[in-house]
Scaffold this active site. Structure first.
Site, short mmCIF file in Angstrom:
data_model
loop_
_atom_site.label_atom_id
_atom_site.label_comp_id
_atom_site.label_asym_id
_atom_site.label_seq_id
_atom_site.Cartn_x
_atom_site.Cartn_y
_atom_site.Cartn_z
N SER A 96 -1.64 7.83 -2.79
CA SER A 96 -1.67 8.85 -1.58
C SER A 96 -2.86 8.86 -0.99
CB SER A 96 -1.01 10.13 -1.93
OG SER A 96 0.00 9.99 -2.97
N1 SAH Z 1 0.37 9.96 -8.11
C1 SAH Z 1 0.20 8.61 -7.67
C2 SAH Z 1 1.12 8.27 -6.29
C3 SAH Z 1 2.19 7.13 -6.77
S1 SAH Z 1 3.37 6.75 -5.93
C4 SAH Z 1 -1.31 8.07 -7.25
O1 SAH Z 1 -2.34 8.82 -7.51
O2 SAH Z 1 -1.66 6.81 -7.34
C5 SAH Z 1 4.71 7.57 -6.54
C6 SAH Z 1 5.10 7.04 -8.08
O3 SAH Z 1 6.33 7.65 -8.61
C7 SAH Z 1 5.23 5.40 -8.07
O4 SAH Z 1 4.24 4.84 -8.87
C8 SAH Z 1 6.60 5.40 -8.53
O5 SAH Z 1 6.75 4.33 -9.50
C9 SAH Z 1 7.03 6.75 -9.28
N2 SAH Z 1 8.14 7.18 -9.63
C10 SAH Z 1 9.18 6.79 -8.54
N3 SAH Z 1 10.60 7.47 -9.36
C11 SAH Z 1 10.01 8.06 -10.53
C12 SAH Z 1 10.68 8.67 -11.73
N4 SAH Z 1 12.05 8.94 -11.58
N5 SAH Z 1 10.00 8.98 -12.59
C13 SAH Z 1 8.75 8.56 -12.81
N6 SAH Z 1 7.92 8.17 -11.98
C14 SAH Z 1 8.69 7.64 -10.47
#
Ligand code: SAH
Length: 222
Positions: free
Chosen positions: A72
């Site tokens: 993000s």
């Molecule tokens: N907080 C992260 C942003 C990641 S983007 C950072 O600082 O980099 C969102 C993430 O959520 C992705 O890696 C995706 O694989 C994950 N995601 C999507 N659905 C999910 C679920 N049901 N359980 C756990 N993670 C999930």
């Protein structure tokens, strides 16, 4: 080295000064919590993105982290942390969607411990490596489907979801401490907004905040 000298090592791009410029931008963009601003000034964001993109780590943009996912933008990370903190010291925090681990590292500086769940096993491994490089120790990463939360470690003072969904998974609401806050990007049609859900002694209150853009919360693991 002078400011105009060539800089193949990228040191100038990843220095404290570059980070402080980012903090100033966040302040101008309305981030008010001084603790969040100082934490963002400390966490080495460039360690969480691909080396080829490290020189862009302190721009206000989201960046690819592989497997179709993104880290993000700094404003969103700061804003979610500010909303989760609400001026309090936090004990246990749960993050859904570890990604590269950057939001997790920021949360780890304002909480006693952060549990973070990621559905893609390769990203869990990468985040583990990134967090180790950044010397962040008070985090517990799990590979799994975040819909279930981490019931064995509940209740949480804050739950931060970093993937968007049409509704809050029920298990997560149950794992929120009384007085705890959940920060949740809610999808409605084409638009997404951050929602703050607060657990009171009897029920829950909810409030709509900023417009945002997150990847979707997906079912199951990969
Ligand atoms: N907080 C992260 C942003 C990641 S983007 C950072 O600082 O980099 C969102 C993430 O959520 C992705 O890696 C995706 O694989 C994950 N995601 C999507 N659905 C999910 C679920 N049901 N359980 C756990 N993670 C999930």
């Amino acid at each position: 080295m002078t400011a105009s000298a060539p800089n193949p090592s990228g040191i100038g791009m990843t220095s404290q000064r570059t980070r402080m410029r980012m903090v100033e931008r966040l302040r101008q963009q309305g981030i008010r919590d001084e603790i969040v601003l100082s934490v963002i000034g400390e966490v080495p964001r460039h360690l969480f993105v691909d080396e080829a993109l490290a020189h862009r780590a302190y721009e206000d943009i989201s960046l690819p982290i592989g497997f179709g996912q993104t880290i993000s933008n700094p404003h969103t990370v700061a804003r979610m942390t500010e909303l989760a903190r609400a001026g309090r010291d936090l004990n246990a925090v749960l993050e859904i969607g570890t990604g590269c681990g950057y939001q997790c590292a920021v949360l780890a500086r304002v909480a006693k411990v952060v549990h973070s769940v990621e559905r893609l096993v390769q990203l869990t491994a990468r985040a583990r490596k990134n967090l180790r490089n950044a010397r962040v120790l008070n985090v517990r990463l799990r590979h799994g489907d975040g819909h279930a939360g981490v019931p064995t470690e509940a209740p949480f003072d804050a739950i931060v979801m970093t993937a968007a969904a049409t509704h809050v998974p029920k298990a997560l609401l149950e794992q929120l401490a009384v007085g705890g806050r959940m920060i949740f990007p809610k999808v409605k049609g084409e638009v997404q907004h951050l929602w703050v859900i607060e657990r009171t002694a009897q029920s829950y209150t909810e409030k709509r905040m900023d417009a945002v853009k997150f990847v979707p919360l997906l079912p199951g693991t990969g």
